[in-house]
Write a protein that holds these residues in place. Structure first.
Motif, PDB file in Angstrom:
ATOM      1  N   ALA A   1       0.867  -1.178   0.000  1.00 25.30           N
ATOM      2  CA  ALA A   1       0.000   0.000   0.000  1.00 25.30           C
ATOM      3  C   ALA A   1       0.904   1.228   0.000  1.00 25.30           C
ATOM      4  O   ALA A   1       0.861   2.083   0.880  1.00 25.30           O
ATOM      5  CB  ALA A   1      -0.920  -0.011   1.212  1.00 25.30           C
ATOM      6  N   ASN A   2       1.779   1.277  -0.994  1.00 24.47           N
ATOM      7  CA  ASN A   2       2.720   2.374  -1.164  1.00 24.47           C
ATOM      8  C   ASN A   2       3.171   2.342  -2.623  1.00 24.47           C
ATOM      9  O   ASN A   2       3.727   1.339  -3.086  1.00 24.47           O
ATOM     10  CB  ASN A   2       3.922   2.201  -0.224  1.00 24.47           C
ATOM     11  CG  ASN A   2       4.885   3.377  -0.284  1.00 24.47           C
ATOM     12  OD1 ASN A   2       4.969   4.079  -1.290  1.00 24.47           O
ATOM     13  ND2 ASN A   2       5.623   3.589   0.794  1.00 24.47           N
ATOM     14  N   ALA A   3       2.907   3.425  -3.340  1.00 24.04           N
ATOM     15  CA  ALA A   3       3.190   3.460  -4.775  1.00 24.04           C
ATOM     16  C   ALA A   3       4.667   3.285  -5.097  1.00 24.04           C
ATOM     17  O   ALA A   3       5.038   2.986  -6.234  1.00 24.04           O
ATOM     18  CB  ALA A   3       2.683   4.774  -5.364  1.00 24.04           C
ATOM     19  N   ALA A   4       5.530   3.440  -4.101  1.00 25.80           N
ATOM     20  CA  ALA A   4       6.968   3.300  -4.339  1.00 25.80           C
ATOM     21  C   ALA A   4       7.406   1.843  -4.419  1.00 25.80           C
ATOM     22  O   ALA A   4       8.556   1.556  -4.761  1.00 25.80           O
ATOM     23  CB  ALA A   4       7.744   4.012  -3.231  1.00 25.80           C
ATOM     24  N   TYR A   5       6.515   0.909  -4.086  1.00 19.94           N
ATOM     25  CA  TYR A   5       6.870  -0.505  -4.070  1.00 19.94           C
ATOM     26  C   TYR A   5       6.072  -1.269  -5.124  1.00 19.94           C
ATOM     27  O   TYR A   5       4.923  -0.936  -5.414  1.00 19.94           O
ATOM     28  CB  TYR A   5       6.595  -1.124  -2.702  1.00 19.94           C
ATOM     29  CG  TYR A   5       7.508  -0.632  -1.598  1.00 19.94           C
ATOM     30  CD1 TYR A   5       8.631  -1.360  -1.230  1.00 19.94           C
ATOM     31  CD2 TYR A   5       7.241   0.557  -0.928  1.00 19.94           C
ATOM     32  CE1 TYR A   5       9.465  -0.921  -0.209  1.00 19.94           C
ATOM     33  CE2 TYR A   5       8.061   1.017   0.078  1.00 19.94           C
ATOM     34  CZ  TYR A   5       9.178   0.278   0.432  1.00 19.94           C
ATOM     35  OH  TYR A   5      10.009   0.726   1.430  1.00 19.94           O
ATOM     36  N   GLU A   6       6.701  -2.301  -5.676  1.00 18.61           N
ATOM     37  CA  GLU A   6       6.054  -3.174  -6.644  1.00 18.61           C
ATOM     38  C   GLU A   6       5.438  -4.378  -5.928  1.00 18.61           C
ATOM     39  O   GLU A   6       5.917  -4.796  -4.861  1.00 18.61           O
ATOM     40  CB  GLU A   6       7.075  -3.682  -7.672  1.00 18.61           C
ATOM     41  CG  GLU A   6       7.685  -2.597  -8.539  1.00 18.61           C
ATOM     42  CD  GLU A   6       6.673  -1.980  -9.492  1.00 18.61           C
ATOM     43  OE1 GLU A   6       5.715  -2.700  -9.880  1.00 18.61           O
ATOM     44  OE2 GLU A   6       6.835  -0.796  -9.844  1.00 18.61           O
TER      45      GLU A   6
END
Length: 233
Positions: free
Chosen positions: A205-210
């Motif tokens: 739940a963090n756009a920086a992670y895939e």
């Protein structure tokens, strides 16, 4: 022989258990006995415990059980008389069998605290065991444990580094639920669960992670998120 304060405390605990099934908190006992600090409550409880009048219930913070009462503790005051037009109804009520007294409960319980869990790249979890006091209202039915969150991959779900994840132990979960997933039998992570094309996706739940994608046999659900605790210090 008990002191007056010991009598008063034992009486207060007994009445509260009979009325609600919940042992009073230390703050409530302090106020009821007009004591200046909770340390006085601790001393009275220890004295009653040493004399065999009460016992502390294991794995429940502050939960108490009354084992016996001194002969001169006295009976509870009688209930107020009912109005004349309700006498017959009260007589019928008196003839009914009384419900069993509720078992002692408490507003705080202790659950196992199993190390740290990643909200980012999987790290080792379930490493050793201590306990964490948790408000019972945060937990439902079933077995629960806690994990300390490490990382920021679930911040958009309101899960921050240093939070304590309260987890209901289960081996099944639906898509879209936040789970503790054990990867390759040795590393655990906290993620949204999603199944797609025969694979298991662990979504952050963090756009920086895939998303992390694994074969079905490589991921084991260890529990579902039931709540969070956060310390502000």
């Amino acid at each position: 022989m008990l002191t007056r304060k010991q009598h008063e405390l034992l009486r207060f605990i007994q009445v509260r258990l009979e009325e609600t099934g919940i042992s009073p908190s230390f703050e409530e006992m302090k106020e009821a006995l007009d004591l200046k600090s909770k340390s006085g409550v601790h001393r009275l409880i220890s004295a009653l415990e040493e004399r065999g009048f009460i016992r502390r219930l294991p794995n429940r913070a502050r939960a108490l059980e009354v084992l016996k009462q001194p002969e001169n503790l006295g009976a509870r005051p009688p209930a107020p008389r009912a109005a004349a037009n309700t006498t017959a109804a009260n007589s019928n009520d008196a003839a009914r069998p009384r419900a069993a007294a509720p078992q002692p409960a408490n507003d705080v319980i202790e659950i196992p605290l199993h190390g740290r869990i990643a909200a980012g790249v999987p790290i080792e979890a379930l490493e050793g065991q201590t306990t964490l006091p948790v408000p019972a209202a945060l937990l439902g039915a079933g077995e629960h444990y806690a994990l300390e969150v490490s990382g920021d991959s679930m911040i958009e779900a309101g899960i921050l580094d240093g939070d304590f994840a309260l987890v209901k132990r289960t081996s099944t979960a639906r898509d879209g639920e936040i789970v503790v997933a054990l990867v390759h039998g040795e590393e655990a992570t906290l993620k949204y669960l999603r199944r797609e094309n025969g694979m298991v996706c662990l979504d952050p739940a963090n756009a920086a992670y895939e998303p992390q994608i694994y074969r079905t046999g490589d991921v084991e659900v260890q529990g579902k998120l039931a709540g969070l605790l956060r310390r502000y210090n």
